[in-house]
Scaffold this active site. Structure first.
Site, short mmCIF file in Angstrom:
data_model
loop_
_atom_site.label_atom_id
_atom_site.label_comp_id
_atom_site.label_asym_id
_atom_site.label_seq_id
_atom_site.Cartn_x
_atom_site.Cartn_y
_atom_site.Cartn_z
N ALA A 88 0.83 -1.21 0.00
CA ALA A 88 0.00 0.00 0.00
C ALA A 88 0.86 1.25 0.00
O ALA A 88 0.60 2.22 -0.72
CB ALA A 88 -0.94 -0.01 1.20
N ASP A 89 1.91 1.26 0.81
CA ASP A 89 2.84 2.39 0.82
C ASP A 89 3.52 2.54 -0.53
O ASP A 89 3.63 3.65 -1.08
CB ASP A 89 3.92 2.17 1.89
CG ASP A 89 3.48 2.69 3.25
OD1 ASP A 89 2.87 3.77 3.30
OD2 ASP A 89 3.78 2.03 4.25
N LEU A 90 4.02 1.42 -1.07
CA LEU A 90 4.83 1.49 -2.28
C LEU A 90 4.01 1.92 -3.49
O LEU A 90 4.45 2.75 -4.29
CB LEU A 90 5.49 0.13 -2.53
CG LEU A 90 6.52 -0.27 -1.47
CD1 LEU A 90 6.94 -1.72 -1.67
CD2 LEU A 90 7.73 0.66 -1.51
N GLY A 115 3.24 5.53 -3.28
CA GLY A 115 4.40 6.30 -3.72
C GLY A 115 4.52 6.34 -5.23
O GLY A 115 4.85 7.38 -5.81
#
Length: 423
Positions: A195-197, A200
């Site tokens: 989810a973070d990646l 980003g």
């Protein structure tokens, strides 16, 4: 673009090949974002991953960190030469400036930096930047060309706006974990912080689009990225099944809902993945297995029949594939043009000869850690390529350089700011 500076020479751990040099010459030798200055106020993963990609493509990234502490991930074990491996993995091609944003003088310095930047990137909880006096509405009036990118867990509008959202929380709330794992087991998160990646990635995409739009209009804009939005959008065909039929997709382990066989099998000595997505591949797959009769079995002749008769087909295939070692099956399937692979460990991927040959494993000298190895730039622009040029910075490593060069600050004033804890 304002603030244009000469681009830095690329460095990927070895001298560029003649082909690379020729491509750079055709493209003027400049990375696509050379001359763009990014003021990066983010920390942890989604924002730093975004700014790293912008830095890979030539942008000057100034990472603003809290004095004495820095990015949260600087303290997360394990460590390499005293530096956190987590931080080292996503903060190359950046300069570190320490700045106390709660101090009046620190806010004054930030305003001066914003005036000299093209992009501001932040991932504070919604409302934080406004309370500090740096919300988009205020900066738009004073800096119309600014591209302002905000990343949050749940967005700035809607009934759940402002909720804190770490990767794990968003993986669960987005439906991804409901689809991951085996039917008789609990929900499982993806093995990396997906989810973070992906947030980003979307943020870097949004910034690039906003910069392109600015070339036409002369005006910047806000880029808003919500991790929940991003992950929900990745449901694609799984959501399509629900929207069309009302049926809830469930955890299927390694099975695909619409393609059979498309999953993990156990050879005599290792696990394999096989992807047979159409009837032509099915016929070639059966030939490679030495069982051409399966291709004519009325239970398995079409894509839909193989899905309907999955429970009969998969045990048959596991029995056949279990008779021989993985290497033999992979050789046979490769000759037949059937997509297949062996499940590799992270260590095997990090030592992959293929990835090394493609320049995807890059080593950089680091002032404390000695040599830092990172993955290279996955986006390959042939005329204006990006490059891994600088190792992740030490905390505050470039504070003096940025304040004296960019803001023309005298060393006496800089010493005073250090003594006051502003930088």
């Amino acid at each position: 673009m304002k603030g244009v500076r000469a681009s830095r020479p690329g460095r990927s751990g070895r001298a560029p090949t003649p082909k690379v040099r020729a491509r750079r010459e055709r493209g003027g030798g400049r990375a696509p974002l050379a001359g763009v200055r990014v003021l990066d106020l983010t920390r942890v993963l989604a924002g730093p991953f975004c700014s790293m990609m912008l830095g890979d493509m030539g942008a000057e990234v100034i990472k603003v960190e809290e004095p004495g502490k820095g990015d949260d991930t600087r303290t997360w074990p394990p460590f390499h030469g005293g530096e956190a491996t987590y931080f080292l993995s996503v903060n190359r091609n950046k300069k570190s400036l320490t700045l106390n944003l709660k101090a009046v003088e620190g806010q004054r310095i930030l305003r001066r930096l914003i005036a000299r930047s093209d992009v501001l990137l932040e991932n504070f909880r919604p409302g934080t930047m406004e309370r500090l006096g740096f919300g988009y509405a205020a900066l738009k009036r004073t800096h119309p060309p600014l591209v302002y990118c905000s990343i949050s867990g749940f967005g700035e509008s809607g009934s759940e706006a402002g909720r804190p959202g770490y990767d794990l929380i968003v993986q669960g709330e987005s439906g991804l974990m409901d689809l991951t794992g085996f039917p008789d087991g609990p929900p499982v998160k993806v093995g990396t912080s997906i989810a973070d990646l992906v947030a980003g990635l979307m943020a870097a995409h949004g910034v690039a689009l906003a910069l392109l739009a600015r070339e036409r209009t002369g005006h910047g804009q806000k880029v808003e990225i919500a991790m929940l939005d991003v992950m929900a959008s990745l449901l694609t065909y799984q959501a399509g099944i629900y929207f069309a039929t009302g049926q809830r997709p469930t955890r299927r382990g390694n099975q695909h809902p619409s393609i059979v066989p498309y999953e993990v099998f156990k050879a005599a000595d290792a696990y394999l993945t096989v992807g047979v997505a159409n009837n032509s591949l099915w016929e070639r797959f059966c030939q490679a297995l030495g069982h051409p009769e399966l291709a004519k079995d009325p239970r398995f002749e079409t894509e839909a029949q193989r899905v309907a008769n999955r429970e009969a087909l998969i045990p048959l295939l596991n029995g056949i594939l279990g008779e021989r070692p993985a290497a033999e099956w992979l050789e046979r399937l490769d000759k037949a043009g059937v997509p297949a692979g062996r499940i590799k460990t992270v260590a095997e991927v990090c030592e992959s000869p293929h990835l090394k040959e493609r320049g995807m494993i890059v080593s950089l000298p680091h002032p404390k850690a000695g040599t830092v190895t990172v993955f290279g730039v996955p986006i390959r622009l042939w005329a204006t390529p990006g490059a891994v040029t600088e190792p992740p910075p030490l905390l505050g490593q470039h504070t003096e350089e940025i304040l004296t060069r960019l803001l023309k600050m005298g060393r006496t004033k800089l010493a005073r700011l250090r003594a006051a804890g502003v930088v």
